[in-house]
Structure formats: C-alpha cells, structure tokens
Enzyme design. Structure first.
Site, PDB file in Angstrom:
ATOM      1  N   ASP A  59       0.864  -1.191   0.000  1.00 25.15           N
ATOM      2  CA  ASP A  59       0.000   0.000   0.000  1.00 25.15           C
ATOM      3  C   ASP A  59       0.893   1.231   0.000  1.00 25.15           C
ATOM      4  N   LEU A  60       0.581   2.187  -0.869  1.00 28.70           N
ATOM      5  CA  LEU A  60       1.421   3.384  -0.984  1.00 28.70           C
ATOM      6  C   LEU A  60       1.375   4.255   0.264  1.00 28.70           C
ATOM      7  N   ALA A  83      -2.395   4.514  -7.922  1.00 26.16           N
ATOM      8  CA  ALA A  83      -2.898   5.850  -7.612  1.00 26.16           C
ATOM      9  C   ALA A  83      -4.391   5.790  -7.354  1.00 26.16           C
ATOM     10  N   GLN A  84      -4.896   6.833  -6.679  1.00 23.04           N
ATOM     11  CA  GLN A  84      -6.329   7.125  -6.720  1.00 23.04           C
ATOM     12  C   GLN A  84      -6.463   7.838  -8.060  1.00 23.04           C
ATOM     13  N   SER A  85      -6.917   7.133  -9.091  1.00 23.29           N
ATOM     14  CA  SER A  85      -6.745   7.619 -10.469  1.00 23.29           C
ATOM     15  C   SER A  85      -7.982   8.291 -11.043  1.00 23.29           C
ATOM     16  N   THR A 126       0.775  12.641 -15.719  1.00 23.58           N
ATOM     17  CA  THR A 126      -0.489  12.694 -16.470  1.00 23.58           C
ATOM     18  C   THR A 126      -0.736  14.026 -17.163  1.00 23.58           C
ATOM     19  N   GLU A 128      -3.435  15.427 -17.105  1.00 25.23           N
ATOM     20  CA  GLU A 128      -4.313  16.186 -16.198  1.00 25.23           C
ATOM     21  C   GLU A 128      -3.521  17.328 -15.531  1.00 25.23           C
ATOM     22  N   TYR A 150      -6.673  15.801  -7.857  1.00 26.43           N
ATOM     23  CA  TYR A 150      -5.861  14.743  -8.473  1.00 26.43           C
ATOM     24  C   TYR A 150      -4.703  15.356  -9.261  1.00 26.43           C
ATOM     25  N   LYS A 154      -0.669  15.012  -8.569  1.00 25.40           N
ATOM     26  CA  LYS A 154       0.223  14.429  -9.586  1.00 25.40           C
ATOM     27  C   LYS A 154       1.366  15.384  -9.958  1.00 25.40           C
ATOM     28  N   HIS A 180      -5.564   7.090 -21.872  1.00 22.63           N
ATOM     29  CA  HIS A 180      -5.472   5.844 -22.636  1.00 22.63           C
ATOM     30  C   HIS A 180      -6.443   4.837 -22.042  1.00 22.63           C
ATOM     31  N   ARG A 185     -10.587  -0.831 -19.059  1.00 30.36           N
ATOM     32  CA  ARG A 185     -10.707   0.472 -18.411  1.00 30.36           C
ATOM     33  C   ARG A 185     -11.721   0.395 -17.261  1.00 30.36           C
TER      34      ARG A 185
HETATM   35  P1  NAP Z   1      -6.408   2.182 -12.439  1.00 35.21           P
HETATM   36  O1  NAP Z   1      -6.947   1.190 -13.402  1.00 35.21           O
HETATM   37  O2  NAP Z   1      -7.356   2.990 -11.626  1.00 35.21           O
HETATM   38  O3  NAP Z   1      -5.402   1.412 -11.452  1.00 35.21           O
HETATM   39  C1  NAP Z   1      -4.935   2.017 -10.275  1.00 35.21           C
HETATM   40  C2  NAP Z   1      -4.155   0.981  -9.485  1.00 35.21           C
HETATM   41  O4  NAP Z   1      -3.661   1.600  -8.286  1.00 35.21           O
HETATM   42  C3  NAP Z   1      -4.989  -0.240  -9.030  1.00 35.21           C
HETATM   43  O5  NAP Z   1      -4.188  -1.381  -9.135  1.00 35.21           O
HETATM   44  C4  NAP Z   1      -5.271   0.077  -7.566  1.00 35.21           C
HETATM   45  O6  NAP Z   1      -5.480  -1.071  -6.766  1.00 35.21           O
HETATM   46  C5  NAP Z   1      -3.942   0.730  -7.173  1.00 35.21           C
HETATM   47  N1  NAP Z   1      -4.017   1.512  -5.958  1.00 35.21           N
HETATM   48  C6  NAP Z   1      -4.884   2.501  -5.651  1.00 35.21           C
HETATM   49  N2  NAP Z   1      -4.624   2.990  -4.420  1.00 35.21           N
HETATM   50  C7  NAP Z   1      -3.567   2.299  -3.937  1.00 35.21           C
HETATM   51  C8  NAP Z   1      -2.826   2.328  -2.718  1.00 35.21           C
HETATM   52  N3  NAP Z   1      -3.153   3.173  -1.735  1.00 35.21           N
HETATM   53  N4  NAP Z   1      -1.772   1.493  -2.575  1.00 35.21           N
HETATM   54  C9  NAP Z   1      -1.454   0.614  -3.553  1.00 35.21           C
HETATM   55  N5  NAP Z   1      -2.137   0.501  -4.710  1.00 35.21           N
HETATM   56  C10 NAP Z   1      -3.173   1.349  -4.904  1.00 35.21           C
HETATM   57  O7  NAP Z   1      -5.459   3.235 -13.199  1.00 35.21           O
HETATM   58  P2  NAP Z   1      -4.755   3.136 -14.639  1.00 35.21           P
HETATM   59  O8  NAP Z   1      -5.668   3.723 -15.652  1.00 35.21           O
HETATM   60  O9  NAP Z   1      -4.180   1.797 -14.831  1.00 35.21           O
HETATM   61  O10 NAP Z   1      -3.583   4.212 -14.454  1.00 35.21           O
HETATM   62  C11 NAP Z   1      -2.299   3.825 -13.957  1.00 35.21           C
HETATM   63  C12 NAP Z   1      -1.558   5.056 -13.483  1.00 35.21           C
HETATM   64  O11 NAP Z   1      -1.397   5.967 -14.545  1.00 35.21           O
HETATM   65  C13 NAP Z   1      -2.262   5.842 -12.376  1.00 35.21           C
HETATM   66  O12 NAP Z   1      -1.255   6.367 -11.543  1.00 35.21           O
HETATM   67  C14 NAP Z   1      -2.962   6.972 -13.110  1.00 35.21           C
HETATM   68  O13 NAP Z   1      -3.147   8.064 -12.263  1.00 35.21           O
HETATM   69  C15 NAP Z   1      -1.957   7.229 -14.212  1.00 35.21           C
HETATM   70  N6  NAP Z   1      -2.475   7.752 -15.474  1.00 35.21           N
HETATM   71  C16 NAP Z   1      -3.482   7.114 -16.109  1.00 35.21           C
HETATM   72  C17 NAP Z   1      -3.914   7.585 -17.352  1.00 35.21           C
HETATM   73  C18 NAP Z   1      -5.021   6.900 -18.106  1.00 35.21           C
HETATM   74  O14 NAP Z   1      -5.592   7.539 -19.000  1.00 35.21           O
HETATM   75  N7  NAP Z   1      -5.319   5.641 -17.823  1.00 35.21           N
HETATM   76  C19 NAP Z   1      -3.299   8.719 -17.931  1.00 35.21           C
HETATM   77  C20 NAP Z   1      -2.250   9.325 -17.242  1.00 35.21           C
HETATM   78  C21 NAP Z   1      -1.821   8.833 -16.024  1.00 35.21           C
HETATM   79  P3  NAP Z   1      -6.965  -1.731  -6.560  1.00 35.21           P
HETATM   80  O15 NAP Z   1      -7.134  -2.706  -7.685  1.00 35.21           O
HETATM   81  O16 NAP Z   1      -6.821  -2.361  -5.230  1.00 35.21           O
HETATM   82  O17 NAP Z   1      -7.942  -0.597  -6.609  1.00 35.21           O
HETATM   83  N1  GDD Z   2     -16.035   9.935 -15.726  1.00 30.71           N
HETATM   84  C1  GDD Z   2     -16.966  10.650 -16.379  1.00 30.71           C
HETATM   85  N2  GDD Z   2     -18.281  10.293 -16.255  1.00 30.71           N
HETATM   86  N3  GDD Z   2     -16.568  11.671 -17.140  1.00 30.71           N
HETATM   87  C2  GDD Z   2     -17.507  12.352 -17.844  1.00 30.71           C
HETATM   88  C3  GDD Z   2     -18.864  12.030 -17.768  1.00 30.71           C
HETATM   89  C4  GDD Z   2     -19.275  10.959 -16.927  1.00 30.71           C
HETATM   90  O1  GDD Z   2     -20.451  10.633 -16.804  1.00 30.71           O
HETATM   91  N4  GDD Z   2     -19.549  12.874 -18.577  1.00 30.71           N
HETATM   92  C5  GDD Z   2     -18.658  13.689 -19.132  1.00 30.71           C
HETATM   93  N5  GDD Z   2     -17.415  13.392 -18.675  1.00 30.71           N
HETATM   94  C6  GDD Z   2     -16.169  14.094 -19.020  1.00 30.71           C
HETATM   95  C7  GDD Z   2     -15.363  14.586 -17.808  1.00 30.71           C
HETATM   96  O2  GDD Z   2     -15.951  15.792 -17.297  1.00 30.71           O
HETATM   97  C8  GDD Z   2     -14.009  14.784 -18.462  1.00 30.71           C
HETATM   98  O3  GDD Z   2     -13.954  16.025 -19.105  1.00 30.71           O
HETATM   99  C9  GDD Z   2     -13.948  13.691 -19.536  1.00 30.71           C
HETATM  100  O4  GDD Z   2     -15.287  13.194 -19.674  1.00 30.71           O
HETATM  101  C10 GDD Z   2     -13.021  12.524 -19.234  1.00 30.71           C
HETATM  102  O5  GDD Z   2     -13.316  12.028 -17.929  1.00 30.71           O
HETATM  103  P1  GDD Z   2     -12.662  10.640 -17.421  1.00 30.71           P
HETATM  104  O6  GDD Z   2     -12.945   9.570 -18.392  1.00 30.71           O
HETATM  105  O7  GDD Z   2     -13.149  10.459 -16.021  1.00 30.71           O
HETATM  106  O8  GDD Z   2     -11.107  10.901 -17.499  1.00 30.71           O
HETATM  107  P2  GDD Z   2     -10.204  12.149 -17.043  1.00 30.71           P
HETATM  108  O9  GDD Z   2      -9.701  12.814 -18.297  1.00 30.71           O
HETATM  109  O10 GDD Z   2     -10.852  12.980 -16.035  1.00 30.71           O
HETATM  110  O11 GDD Z   2      -8.983  11.399 -16.323  1.00 30.71           O
HETATM  111  C11 GDD Z   2      -8.336  10.292 -16.939  1.00 30.71           C
HETATM  112  O12 GDD Z   2      -7.270  10.728 -17.738  1.00 30.71           O
HETATM  113  C12 GDD Z   2      -6.204  11.382 -17.027  1.00 30.71           C
HETATM  114  C13 GDD Z   2      -5.177  11.804 -18.087  1.00 30.71           C
HETATM  115  O13 GDD Z   2      -5.523  13.017 -18.645  1.00 30.71           O
HETATM  116  C14 GDD Z   2      -7.856   9.365 -15.802  1.00 30.71           C
HETATM  117  O14 GDD Z   2      -7.385   8.153 -16.358  1.00 30.71           O
HETATM  118  C15 GDD Z   2      -6.723   9.990 -15.007  1.00 30.71           C
HETATM  119  O15 GDD Z   2      -6.188   9.032 -14.082  1.00 30.71           O
HETATM  120  C16 GDD Z   2      -5.636  10.415 -16.006  1.00 30.71           C
HETATM  121  O16 GDD Z   2      -4.567  11.014 -15.312  1.00 30.71           O
END
Ligand code: NAP
Ligand code: GDD
Length: 337
Positions: A59-60, A83-85, A126, A128, A150, A154, A180, A185
């Site tokens: 745990d982080l 992360a809390q992502s 990110t 973000e 968030y 970050k 991504h 997802r």
């Molecule tokens: P995700 O599917 O939400 O996975 C997050 C992971 O973090 C899960 O394995 C979760 O474990 C673990 N975790 C959460 N809180 C933790 C804690 N306190 N200690 C240890 N593990 C913990 O996210 P993802 O989309 O794969 O993204 C991976 C990373 O890239 C994240 O840091 C995110 O912020 C970053 N990121 C994502 C995107 C994107 O678009 N996907 C873009 C830019 C950056 P559980 O399974 O137990 O919940």
């Molecule tokens: N989740 C969600 N749910 N988003 C919505 C909705 C809804 O019902 N309706 C509209 N949106 C809009 C959000 O307001 C935001 O502008 C966009 O959809 C994308 O939302 P998310 O899919 O929740 O992703 P995010 O861009 O906020 O964050 C993701 O990308 C980041 C990288 O830029 C996450 O993966 C982050 O962990 C990551 O860092």
C-alpha cells in the site's frame, strides 16, 4: 532475467504492463492492497497472466513495509502505476488523493534511494497536470495548471521524481501520459461508461447513458500502446520525462457516436447543454441524456498532446486510432454482456 516491480498491477495499465514484461522475459512482481474482496485479479486473469506474476501485499500509504519489500526485492525496474486515479473522486477524497498520489511517490522514491538506488524508476504522470492548458498542443515544456485535487497531487509526484533524479542521481523518469483506454478500463471513466451503457442498450436495455459535460475534448489512445512507451523510457541510458499522446483530440460526444456506430446505431443529437440528448434514428430509442451530477467543479476542456520527443528518442508511436479504440471497447462490452 530482469526483475520488475509494478505498483498498481491490478489496474488497467498494470495488467497490460505485466503482460508486456512477461513477454519480454522479465520476472514480474506486483503490489496489491488488502481488501475484503481481495485479490482483485480480474484484469490479470482476462489477459491470462495472473498465474505468472509474483504478488506482494503493498500500500502506498505504508512506508515501512514498502521499505522492507524493496530491500528484499531490489528490482531492476520499478513502475509506480498505483494511484487514486479517478479525477471525479478527487474532489470528495482530496486528502486521501494527496496522500497516495503525491506523498506515496516520495515514500517509494525515498525507500528506493536507501535500499536499491540502482533501480530504474517510472512515475505515472499525467496530462491532467496541464489542466487549464497554457499551450496547444501540450508537450514536456508546457507550463502546468492543474484543475483538480488529483492533478495537483500528480504535479507533486512529477516534480519529486525529477528532484530525486537531480538530487540523488536516481534513474527516475516520468511519463506524461494522455488518456489511454481499453476494454479493461475502469467502469467509472467516461469511455467505458459509454461502451458499457451502449452494449446494454444494444442488447435490448432501455436505460439511456447518463453523462456530464459532452464538450470536453480528450486525446485518447490505447493502453496497450502506452505501456510499451513506459518500458522504452526505462531502457534509455539517461532518465528523462516524455509525453505519450496521439495528437488527435475528440469530444465526448464524438466518442459516443463512434462507439454507437460500431454497434450498428445511427445517432441523432438534439438540444444543448443540460438538455442535450442522443437517439438512435433506426429504433427511436433514447441513448443518452445529460445528468448534471456528472459535471465537475472545475473542468479540463481540451487536451491534445505533442509526443515528438517520444517519437524521436524512444521510437514510440501509437498504433490504435480513436475509431478503432471506440470499436474495440464497444464490441468487447457487447460480446461480454
Ligand atoms: P487504475 O486502473 O485505476 O489502477 C490504479 C491501481 O492503483 C490499481 O491497481 C489500484 O489497486 C492501485 N491503488 C490505488 N490505491 C492504492 C494504494 N493506496 N496502494 C497501492 N495501490 C493502490 O489506473 P490506470 O488507468 O491503470 O492508471 C495507472 C496510473 O497511470 C495511475 O497512476 C494513473 O493516475 C496514471 N495515469 C493514467 C492515465 C489513463 O488515462 N489511464 C493517464 C495518465 C496517467 P486496486 O485494484 O486495489 O484498486
Ligand atoms: N467519468 C466521467 N463520467 N466523465 C464524464 C462524464 C461521466 O459521466 N460525462 C462527461 N465526462 C467528461 C469529464 O468531465 C471529463 O472532461 C472527460 O469526460 C473525461 O473524464 P474521465 O474519463 O473520467 O477521465 P479524465 O480525463 O478525467 O482522467 C483520466 O485521464 C487522465 C489523463 O488526462 C484518468 O485516467 C486519469 O487518471 C488520467 O490522469
């Protein structure tokens, strides 16, 4: 055989990265946190790699056990993906988000510095962090202006990674990854929420997908392509920061249309703002309505990334475009309904 440790191995990126590293011949270790429903291995199972990874309680928020684990493992590479992502949840859990997404990074860097300074470190930064964008498109040199708890957390993780590289000579890199997605997802993110909702409608459901801001634009790629970029960063002689992005930006509305078309629907958009709706011309079925509770207190309106540096230095290119991504996700949710 190289040894890698992945935090967040149960998440979307963690699962794809574990598969990639196993294919490259790594011994793969991952951190999983305790919960009543543990272990949450469904993504690793979906990729068929759950039996091939070594899992450790992690745990982080817990520095001492992290220290002991890294002291024992001394991995060649460490990918900090945990992360809390979910941006939306960061307004309701701002302190927890800061503890995991900011302080968690320095806990792990400091443990590495002491126990295993030769380990190569990857930080999941990110797009973000660009928030209220100061430049279009965004690159490694664009000023940061985060718009969510968030994003703010970050930014700390990003700069402490750079700081430990410059202060202590750690091989510590940050990947500034734009959004991504994939069939793995999380269900709360907008793309997956859309494809799951449309799959249900295509199977005879009648509940329209409820969404917030339809005008936000994101630079969406495929997670499988992005984990390849993470690995390439750690193979460089010198640590650095890199943007990974497609350089194509798409509204939520257009992503919805692409996903609906992949399931044979013909979308008609009507109204604006909170009154906006989407209907299937073929069946007259209501597909989407706006629900204001999904609007955010502060929005990131436009993300579009410039990944020229990654292309030139890492030879990295995204392979899946936005229509292919929407189709892949919609069909996967339809087939697995
Ligand atoms: P995700 O599917 O939400 O996975 C997050 C992971 O973090 C899960 O394995 C979760 O474990 C673990 N975790 C959460 N809180 C933790 C804690 N306190 N200690 C240890 N593990 C913990 O996210 P993802 O989309 O794969 O993204 C991976 C990373 O890239 C994240 O840091 C995110 O912020 C970053 N990121 C994502 C995107 C994107 O678009 N996907 C873009 C830019 C950056 P559980 O399974 O137990 O919940
Ligand atoms: N989740 C969600 N749910 N988003 C919505 C909705 C809804 O019902 N309706 C509209 N949106 C809009 C959000 O307001 C935001 O502008 C966009 O959809 C994308 O939302 P998310 O899919 O929740 O992703 P995010 O861009 O906020 O964050 C993701 O990308 C980041 C990288 O830029 C996450 O993966 C982050 O962990 C990551 O860092």
């Amino acid at each position: 055989m190289k040894k890698a440790f992945i935090t967040g191995i149960t998440g979307q990126d963690g699962a794809y990265l574990a598969k990639l590293l196993l294919e490259k011949g790594y011994e793969v270790h991952g951190g999983v946190r305790r919960s009543a429903s543990q272990p949450r291995l469904s993504r690793l199972e979906q990729l068929g790699v759950n039996a091939d990874v070594h899992l450790h309680d992690f745990d982080l928020s817990e520095p001492y056990s992290m220290f002991r684990l890294l002291d024992t493992l001394k991995p060649d590479e460490l990918y900090n993906l945990a992360a809390q992502s979910f941006v939306g949840a960061s307004w309701t859990t701002p302190i927890y988000t800061a503890d995991i997404d900011a302080m968690g990074v320095v806990r792990i860097l400091d443990a590495l510095r002491t126990t295993s300074p030769e380990t190569r470190f990857y930080q999941a930064s990110t797009s973000e962090m660009f928030g209220l964008v100061q430049e279009v498109p965004q690159s490694e040199t664009t000023s940061l202006y985060p718009r969510s708890p968030y994003g703010v957390a970050k930014v700390y993780g990003h700069f402490i990674t750079k700081n430990y590289r410059e202060s202590f000579g750690l091989h510590a890199s940050s990947g500034i990854l734009f959004n991504h997605e994939s069939p793995l997802r999380g269900k709360e993110f907008v793309t997956r929420k859309i494809t799951l909702g449309l799959a249900e409608l295509a199977h005879g459901g009648t509940t329209p997908v409820q969404l917030g801001n339809m005008d936000a634009k994101r630079d969406w790629g495929f997670a499988g392509d992005y984990v390849e970029g993470m690995w390439r960063m750690l193979q460089q002689e010198t640590a650095d920061d890199y943007v990974l992005a497609t350089h194509v930006t798409t509204t939520i509305r257009d992503f919805f249309t692409y996903a609906a078309e992949a399931l044979g629907m013909d979308v008609e958009w009507e109204g604006e703002g909170k009154s906006e709706t989407a209907t299937d011309r073929k069946t007259g079925k209501l597909l989407m309505q706006v629900a204001p509770e999904f609007y955010r207190p502060a929005e990131v309106d436009l993300l579009i990334g410039d990944a020229s540096k990654a292309r030139e230095k890492l030879g990295w290119e995204p392979k899946v475009d936005i229509r292919q991504l929407a189709e892949m996700m919609a069909k996967s949710d339809y087939d697995n309904f």
